[in-house]
Write a protein that holds these residues in place. Structure first.
Motif, mmCIF file in Angstrom:
data_model
loop_
_atom_site.group_PDB
_atom_site.id
_atom_site.type_symbol
_atom_site.label_atom_id
_atom_site.label_comp_id
_atom_site.label_asym_id
_atom_site.label_seq_id
_atom_site.Cartn_x
_atom_site.Cartn_y
_atom_site.Cartn_z
ATOM 1 N N VAL A 1 0.836 -1.200 0.000
ATOM 2 C CA VAL A 1 0.000 0.000 0.000
ATOM 3 C C VAL A 1 0.876 1.257 0.000
ATOM 4 N N LEU A 2 1.913 1.271 0.832
ATOM 5 C CA LEU A 2 2.795 2.440 0.883
ATOM 6 C C LEU A 2 3.451 2.686 -0.471
ATOM 7 N N ARG A 3 4.015 1.646 -1.049
ATOM 8 C CA ARG A 3 4.769 1.790 -2.296
ATOM 9 C C ARG A 3 3.855 1.974 -3.510
ATOM 10 N N GLU A 4 2.887 1.099 -3.659
ATOM 11 C CA GLU A 4 2.093 1.055 -4.884
ATOM 12 C C GLU A 4 0.920 2.034 -4.888
ATOM 13 N N ASP A 5 0.248 2.162 -3.755
ATOM 14 C CA ASP A 5 -0.941 3.013 -3.713
ATOM 15 C C ASP A 5 -0.631 4.446 -3.300
ATOM 16 N N LEU A 6 0.345 4.623 -2.407
ATOM 17 C CA LEU A 6 0.655 5.966 -1.916
ATOM 18 C C LEU A 6 1.930 6.548 -2.516
ATOM 19 N N GLY A 7 2.676 5.758 -3.273
ATOM 20 C CA GLY A 7 3.879 6.256 -3.951
ATOM 21 C C GLY A 7 5.040 6.559 -3.036
ATOM 22 N N LEU A 8 5.052 5.977 -1.841
ATOM 23 C CA LEU A 8 6.140 6.195 -0.884
ATOM 24 C C LEU A 8 7.146 5.062 -1.037
ATOM 25 N N THR A 9 8.061 5.237 -1.959
ATOM 26 C CA THR A 9 8.978 4.162 -2.326
ATOM 27 C C THR A 9 10.250 4.114 -1.482
ATOM 28 N N GLY A 10 10.363 4.964 -0.476
ATOM 29 C CA GLY A 10 11.506 4.895 0.430
ATOM 30 C C GLY A 10 11.488 3.625 1.259
ATOM 31 N N THR A 11 10.312 3.094 1.526
ATOM 32 C CA THR A 11 10.186 1.822 2.216
ATOM 33 C C THR A 11 10.511 0.738 1.201
ATOM 34 N N LYS A 12 11.504 -0.076 1.481
ATOM 35 C CA LYS A 12 12.022 -1.016 0.490
ATOM 36 C C LYS A 12 11.406 -2.405 0.599
ATOM 37 N N HIS A 13 11.292 -3.039 -0.548
ATOM 38 C CA HIS A 13 10.809 -4.407 -0.664
ATOM 39 C C HIS A 13 12.025 -5.319 -0.605
ATOM 40 N N GLY A 14 12.107 -6.111 0.446
ATOM 41 C CA GLY A 14 13.273 -6.972 0.605
ATOM 42 C C GLY A 14 12.914 -8.439 0.484
ATOM 43 N N CYS A 15 12.630 -9.071 1.600
ATOM 44 C CA CYS A 15 12.489 -10.523 1.634
ATOM 45 C C CYS A 15 11.046 -11.027 1.679
ATOM 46 N N GLU B 1 12.618 -10.883 7.587
ATOM 47 C CA GLU B 1 13.963 -11.239 8.031
ATOM 48 C C GLU B 1 15.020 -10.182 7.756
ATOM 49 N N CYS B 2 14.761 -9.252 6.821
ATOM 50 C CA CYS B 2 15.842 -8.337 6.418
ATOM 51 C C CYS B 2 15.701 -6.923 6.981
ATOM 52 N N GLY B 3 14.504 -6.489 7.305
ATOM 53 C CA GLY B 3 14.302 -5.162 7.870
ATOM 54 C C GLY B 3 14.254 -4.033 6.862
ATOM 55 N N ALA B 4 14.395 -4.320 5.566
ATOM 56 C CA ALA B 4 14.374 -3.256 4.556
ATOM 57 C C ALA B 4 13.041 -2.525 4.515
ATOM 58 N N CYS B 5 11.985 -3.187 4.944
ATOM 59 C CA CYS B 5 10.640 -2.607 4.884
ATOM 60 C C CYS B 5 10.232 -1.932 6.193
ATOM 61 N N THR B 6 11.164 -1.715 7.098
ATOM 62 C CA THR B 6 10.842 -1.148 8.406
ATOM 63 C C THR B 6 10.203 0.225 8.285
ATOM 64 N N VAL B 7 9.101 0.404 9.011
ATOM 65 C CA VAL B 7 8.440 1.689 9.202
ATOM 66 C C VAL B 7 8.232 1.844 10.700
ATOM 67 N N LEU B 8 7.779 3.002 11.117
ATOM 68 C CA LEU B 8 7.435 3.190 12.523
ATOM 69 C C LEU B 8 5.915 3.202 12.652
ATOM 70 N N LEU B 9 5.411 2.411 13.574
ATOM 71 C CA LEU B 9 3.991 2.426 13.929
ATOM 72 C C LEU B 9 3.912 2.976 15.341
ATOM 73 N N ASP B 10 3.340 4.163 15.459
ATOM 74 C CA ASP B 10 3.288 4.855 16.749
ATOM 75 C C ASP B 10 4.681 4.931 17.381
ATOM 76 N N GLY B 11 5.696 5.173 16.538
ATOM 77 C CA GLY B 11 7.051 5.373 17.007
ATOM 78 C C GLY B 11 7.875 4.118 17.211
ATOM 79 N N ARG B 12 7.291 2.960 16.976
ATOM 80 C CA ARG B 12 7.999 1.698 17.193
ATOM 81 C C ARG B 12 8.256 1.018 15.854
ATOM 82 N N PRO B 13 9.435 0.424 15.660
ATOM 83 C CA PRO B 13 9.732 -0.240 14.393
ATOM 84 C C PRO B 13 8.785 -1.406 14.126
ATOM 85 N N ALA B 14 8.363 -1.511 12.872
ATOM 86 C CA ALA B 14 7.495 -2.604 12.450
ATOM 87 C C ALA B 14 7.857 -2.979 11.016
#
Length: 169
Positions: free
Chosen positions: A28-42, A46-59
């Motif tokens: 949704v972030l990448r394709e629907d909202l165009g926020l491509t900074g969040t990376k598609h990894g594994c 397991e890789c953490g490339a797609c990490t975002v913060l949910l209420d300030g916590r990594p997810a």
């Protein structure tokens, strides 16, 4: 399959988006909202490339369904900049050469930001633990750890009061 209209708060902005029930937050972030900074990894968490913060916590956005986070504040790498100024951790990453290819960098920075919000003066061991879910195949992590340490120093340094400065003349 029919799309469902939901509202997400991303980088401080409420966004309505029609999502497919099986799509992940990453999609949704990448394709629907165009926020491509969040990376598609594994796609396995397991890789953490797609990490975002949910209420300030990594997810891991590759394992998160958008329907489950409608009431959360979602922060992506694009949301760290304030009034044209990078977050101190983004600055130190650039200055210290902590990014090589840069693919894992957004996820690592977001995990680091969450750490610095929780622990303003983290030890090296705390930094290593906080970033342990983020894999980097290009670096030896030394510059990454140094960038987090330097950002912590900058973020907690006293702000000069202006007394005794050249501007007082």
């Amino acid at each position: 399959m029919q799309r469902q209209l939901i509202t997400l708060t991303v980088n401080g902005e409420r966004r309505e988006v029609a999502v497919l029930p099986h799509h992940t937050l990453l999609e949704v972030l990448r394709e629907d909202l165009g926020l491509t900074g969040t990376k598609h990894g594994c796609e396995l968490g397991e890789c953490g490339a797609c990490t975002v913060l949910l209420d300030g916590r990594p997810a891991l956005s590759c394992l998160t369904l958008p329907l489950a986070v409608q009431d959360c504040e979602i922060t992506t790498i694009e949301g760290l900049e304030r009034n044209g100024k990078l977050h101190p951790l983004q600055e130190t990453f650039a200055e210290l050469g902590a990014a090589q290819c840069g693919y894992c960098t957004p996820g690592i920075i977001l995990a680091g930001v969450a750490l610095l919000e929780e622990i303003p003066h983290p030890s090296l061991e705390q930094i290593k633990e906080a970033l342990s879910g983020n894999l980097c195949r290009c670096t030896g992590y030394t510059a990454i750890y140094a960038a987090v340490e330097e950002a912590a120093r900058r973020m907690t340094a006293p702000i000069p009061s202006g007394k005794g400065s050249d501007n007082d003349a």
